[in-house]
Scaffold this active site. Structure first.
Site, PDB file in Angstrom:
ATOM      1  N   LEU A 186       0.822  -1.217   0.000  1.00  0.00           N
ATOM      2  CA  LEU A 186       0.000   0.000   0.000  1.00  0.00           C
ATOM      3  C   LEU A 186       0.852   1.261   0.000  1.00  0.00           C
ATOM      4  O   LEU A 186       2.014   1.227   0.428  1.00  0.00           O
ATOM      5  CB  LEU A 186      -0.861   0.034   1.273  1.00  0.00           C
ATOM      6  CG  LEU A 186      -1.964  -1.010   1.424  1.00  0.00           C
ATOM      7  CD1 LEU A 186      -2.508  -0.964   2.852  1.00  0.00           C
ATOM      8  CD2 LEU A 186      -3.078  -0.748   0.404  1.00  0.00           C
ATOM      9  N   SER A 187       0.278   2.344  -0.429  1.00  0.00           N
ATOM     10  CA  SER A 187       0.920   3.644  -0.257  1.00  0.00           C
ATOM     11  C   SER A 187       1.158   3.850   1.246  1.00  0.00           C
ATOM     12  O   SER A 187       0.266   3.594   2.063  1.00  0.00           O
ATOM     13  CB  SER A 187      -0.010   4.738  -0.805  1.00  0.00           C
ATOM     14  OG  SER A 187       0.551   6.005  -0.577  1.00  0.00           O
ATOM     15  N   GLY A 188       2.358   4.254   1.598  1.00  0.00           N
ATOM     16  CA  GLY A 188       2.669   4.480   3.016  1.00  0.00           C
ATOM     17  C   GLY A 188       3.058   3.232   3.773  1.00  0.00           C
ATOM     18  O   GLY A 188       3.339   3.291   4.981  1.00  0.00           O
ATOM     19  N   GLY A 209       5.752   1.580   3.315  1.00  0.00           N
ATOM     20  CA  GLY A 209       7.192   1.682   3.594  1.00  0.00           C
ATOM     21  C   GLY A 209       8.082   1.183   2.460  1.00  0.00           C
ATOM     22  O   GLY A 209       9.282   0.974   2.664  1.00  0.00           O
ATOM     23  N   LYS A 210       7.534   1.031   1.261  1.00  0.00           N
ATOM     24  CA  LYS A 210       8.332   0.528   0.126  1.00  0.00           C
ATOM     25  C   LYS A 210       9.560   1.418  -0.128  1.00  0.00           C
ATOM     26  O   LYS A 210      10.676   0.916  -0.254  1.00  0.00           O
ATOM     27  CB  LYS A 210       7.483   0.470  -1.159  1.00  0.00           C
ATOM     28  CG  LYS A 210       6.242  -0.389  -1.061  1.00  0.00           C
ATOM     29  CD  LYS A 210       5.425  -0.367  -2.332  1.00  0.00           C
ATOM     30  CE  LYS A 210       4.880   0.989  -2.759  1.00  0.00           C
ATOM     31  NZ  LYS A 210       3.892   1.579  -1.819  1.00  0.00           N
ATOM     32  N   SER A 211       9.327   2.720  -0.221  1.00  0.00           N
ATOM     33  CA  SER A 211      10.440   3.632  -0.519  1.00  0.00           C
ATOM     34  C   SER A 211      11.446   3.644   0.629  1.00  0.00           C
ATOM     35  O   SER A 211      12.654   3.561   0.408  1.00  0.00           O
ATOM     36  CB  SER A 211       9.922   5.056  -0.752  1.00  0.00           C
ATOM     37  OG  SER A 211       9.035   5.074  -1.836  1.00  0.00           O
ATOM     38  N   SER A 266       1.990  -1.648  -7.300  1.00  0.00           N
ATOM     39  CA  SER A 266       1.701  -2.837  -8.133  1.00  0.00           C
ATOM     40  C   SER A 266       0.556  -3.643  -7.515  1.00  0.00           C
ATOM     41  O   SER A 266       0.764  -4.751  -7.019  1.00  0.00           O
ATOM     42  CB  SER A 266       2.958  -3.680  -8.359  1.00  0.00           C
ATOM     43  OG  SER A 266       3.777  -3.820  -7.226  1.00  0.00           O
TER      44      SER A 266
HETATM   45  N1  LIG Z   1      -4.846   7.116  -7.014  1.00  0.00           N
HETATM   46  C1  LIG Z   1      -3.665   6.785  -6.493  1.00  0.00           C
HETATM   47  N2  LIG Z   1      -3.467   5.541  -5.970  1.00  0.00           N
HETATM   48  C2  LIG Z   1      -2.299   5.231  -5.452  1.00  0.00           C
HETATM   49  N3  LIG Z   1      -1.213   6.060  -5.406  1.00  0.00           N
HETATM   50  C3  LIG Z   1      -1.350   7.296  -5.918  1.00  0.00           C
HETATM   51  C4  LIG Z   1      -2.581   7.703  -6.481  1.00  0.00           C
HETATM   52  N4  LIG Z   1      -2.429   8.986  -6.904  1.00  0.00           N
HETATM   53  C5  LIG Z   1      -1.172   9.355  -6.637  1.00  0.00           C
HETATM   54  N5  LIG Z   1      -0.521   8.338  -6.051  1.00  0.00           N
HETATM   55  C6  LIG Z   1       0.919   8.413  -5.729  1.00  0.00           C
HETATM   56  O1  LIG Z   1       1.560   7.580  -6.706  1.00  0.00           O
HETATM   57  C7  LIG Z   1       2.356   6.587  -6.090  1.00  0.00           C
HETATM   58  C8  LIG Z   1       2.012   5.197  -6.632  1.00  0.00           C
HETATM   59  O2  LIG Z   1       2.601   5.033  -7.877  1.00  0.00           O
HETATM   60  P1  LIG Z   1       2.898   3.567  -8.387  1.00  0.00           P
HETATM   61  O3  LIG Z   1       3.529   3.742  -9.722  1.00  0.00           O
HETATM   62  O4  LIG Z   1       3.650   2.835  -7.357  1.00  0.00           O
HETATM   63  O5  LIG Z   1       1.430   2.944  -8.517  1.00  0.00           O
HETATM   64  S1  LIG Z   1       0.963   1.629  -9.261  1.00  0.00           S
HETATM   65  O6  LIG Z   1       1.967   0.583  -9.003  1.00  0.00           O
HETATM   66  O7  LIG Z   1       0.858   1.919 -10.693  1.00  0.00           O
HETATM   67  O8  LIG Z   1      -0.349   1.301  -8.679  1.00  0.00           O
HETATM   68  C9  LIG Z   1       2.036   6.603  -4.616  1.00  0.00           C
HETATM   69  O9  LIG Z   1       3.295   6.502  -4.014  1.00  0.00           O
HETATM   70  P2  LIG Z   1       3.579   5.631  -2.702  1.00  0.00           P
HETATM   71  O10 LIG Z   1       2.838   6.358  -1.628  1.00  0.00           O
HETATM   72  O11 LIG Z   1       5.057   5.734  -2.566  1.00  0.00           O
HETATM   73  O12 LIG Z   1       3.112   4.242  -2.910  1.00  0.00           O
HETATM   74  C10 LIG Z   1       1.338   7.927  -4.378  1.00  0.00           C
HETATM   75  O13 LIG Z   1       2.262   8.877  -3.917  1.00  0.00           O
HETATM   76  N1  LIG Z   2       9.038   0.167   9.942  1.00  0.00           N
HETATM   77  C1  LIG Z   2       8.906   1.084   8.982  1.00  0.00           C
HETATM   78  N2  LIG Z   2       9.269   0.807   7.716  1.00  0.00           N
HETATM   79  C2  LIG Z   2       9.099   1.736   6.730  1.00  0.00           C
HETATM   80  N3  LIG Z   2       8.602   2.961   6.931  1.00  0.00           N
HETATM   81  C3  LIG Z   2       8.215   3.289   8.183  1.00  0.00           C
HETATM   82  C4  LIG Z   2       8.346   2.365   9.250  1.00  0.00           C
HETATM   83  N4  LIG Z   2       7.879   2.943  10.378  1.00  0.00           N
HETATM   84  C5  LIG Z   2       7.482   4.183  10.028  1.00  0.00           C
HETATM   85  N5  LIG Z   2       7.676   4.398   8.713  1.00  0.00           N
HETATM   86  C6  LIG Z   2       7.346   5.657   8.029  1.00  0.00           C
HETATM   87  O1  LIG Z   2       6.257   5.358   7.147  1.00  0.00           O
HETATM   88  C7  LIG Z   2       6.367   6.132   5.961  1.00  0.00           C
HETATM   89  C8  LIG Z   2       6.415   5.197   4.777  1.00  0.00           C
HETATM   90  O2  LIG Z   2       6.421   5.953   3.594  1.00  0.00           O
HETATM   91  P1  LIG Z   2       7.058   5.457   2.263  1.00  0.00           P
HETATM   92  O3  LIG Z   2       8.353   4.778   2.501  1.00  0.00           O
HETATM   93  O4  LIG Z   2       7.029   6.600   1.306  1.00  0.00           O
HETATM   94  O5  LIG Z   2       6.004   4.314   1.837  1.00  0.00           O
HETATM   95  P2  LIG Z   2       5.577   3.865   0.375  1.00  0.00           P
HETATM   96  O6  LIG Z   2       6.777   4.004  -0.518  1.00  0.00           O
HETATM   97  O7  LIG Z   2       5.148   2.437   0.551  1.00  0.00           O
HETATM   98  O8  LIG Z   2       4.454   4.765  -0.010  1.00  0.00           O
HETATM   99  C9  LIG Z   2       7.627   6.963   6.086  1.00  0.00           C
HETATM  100  O9  LIG Z   2       7.259   8.246   6.567  1.00  0.00           O
HETATM  101  C10 LIG Z   2       8.439   6.205   7.126  1.00  0.00           C
HETATM  102  O10 LIG Z   2       9.310   7.043   7.862  1.00  0.00           O
END
Ligand SMILES: Nc1ncnc2c1ncn2[C@@H]1O[C@H](COP(=O)(O)OS(=O)(=O)O)[C@@H](OP(=O)(O)O)[C@H]1O
Ligand SMILES: Nc1ncnc2c1ncn2[C@@H]1O[C@H](COP(=O)(O)OP(=O)(O)O)[C@@H](O)[C@H]1O
Length: 213
Positions: free
Chosen positions: A35-37, A39-41, A108
């Site tokens: 999921l977004s958030g 922790g992938k990045s 993904s």
């Molecule tokens: N509608 C919607 N749904 C999900 N995410 C959204 C959307 N709009 C913008 N974002 C931002 O785009 C990041 C996801 O891009 P991805 O290329 O990883 O998405 S995907 O694999 O094609 O589903 C995602 O990044 P992460 O939070 O790092 O996952 C978001 O910052």
């Molecule tokens: N155990 C952990 N692993 C990864 N991120 C964490 C963890 N605990 C807290 N975080 C926080 O959660 C957020 C994850 O964001 P991000 O890495 O951008 O996720 P994603 O790429 O999946 O959207 C960051 O602000 C990070 O500091």
């Protein structure tokens, strides 16, 4: 779908093994999904550092970054997400062929799309390691590092994964990380242990050994 016709593969004279010998390592793809958030990045940034310290060359392919360039023409419809993942599956495969360990950090969300990425790797005999970066939606939403969940809940972003768009969790990922329980450092160590166990990277710190030679 193949649009072009009359195209013929042109074989080179340098083999993958030749390239790997120059680099001193084999390529592989760590496919982070979650999921977004989740922790992938954050995990991939830490992992890249840990791999570099061990003397392994790796490269992050991050959804947010790739969508600024190569995939800037794609949005978040199911079709665009599929194309996003198809392209990155191909890019990661090419990097694996070069001898680089790539870490993809894309939501993904669809099992079928990840399967296509896996299949192109398997056909090319490049290790594909699916890493589920898991955490409960409530935890990801409470982190909300970019404020996107808030916007999605307010209806300002449509088709947001986990809110009004699906996320299909991996059924049998090679590695599963729960970031509600494991720190990024611990997660990276778990992934590195898997790479060592699979013989993709050596147990020892080969970077130091190389310097001494
Ligand atoms: N509608 C919607 N749904 C999900 N995410 C959204 C959307 N709009 C913008 N974002 C931002 O785009 C990041 C996801 O891009 P991805 O290329 O990883 O998405 S995907 O694999 O094609 O589903 C995602 O990044 P992460 O939070 O790092 O996952 C978001 O910052
Ligand atoms: N155990 C952990 N692993 C990864 N991120 C964490 C963890 N605990 C807290 N975080 C926080 O959660 C957020 C994850 O964001 P991000 O890495 O951008 O996720 P994603 O790429 O999946 O959207 C960051 O602000 C990070 O500091």
């Amino acid at each position: 779908m193949q649009k072009a016709t009359n195209i013929v593969w042109h074989e080179g004279e340098v083999t993958r093994e030749d390239r790997h010998k120059v680099l001193g390592q084999k390529g592989a793809t760590l496919w982070l999904t979650g999921l977004s958030g989740s922790g992938k990045s954050t995990v991939s940034v830490e992992l890249e550092k840990q791999l570099l310290m061990r003397g392994s060359l790796s490269y992050r392919l991050d959804g947010d970054n790739i969508r600024h360039g190569l995939n800037k023409n794609l949005g978040f419809s199911a079709e665009d997400r599929t194309e996003n993942i198809r392209r990155i599956g191909e890019v990661a495969k090419l990097m694996g062929d070069m001898g680089i360990i790539s870490m993809t950090a894309f939501i993904s969300p669809y099992i079928a799309d990840r399967k296509i990425a896996r299949d192109v790797h398997e056909a090319a005999k490049i290790p594909f390691i699916e890493v589920h970066i898991d955490c409960p939606l409530e935890v990801a939403e409470s982190r909300d590092p970019k404020g996107l969940y808030k916007k999605a809940r307010a209806g300002e972003i449509k088709n947001f994964t986990g809110i009004d768009d699906p996320y299909e969790a991996p059924v049998e990922p090679e590695v599963k990380i729960n970031t509600a329980e494991q720190s990024p450092e611990e997660a990276s160590k778990t992934i590195i242990a898997y790479l060592v166990k699979q013989g993709i990277i050596p147990e020892e710190n080969s970077g130091e050994e190389k310097k001494e030679e």
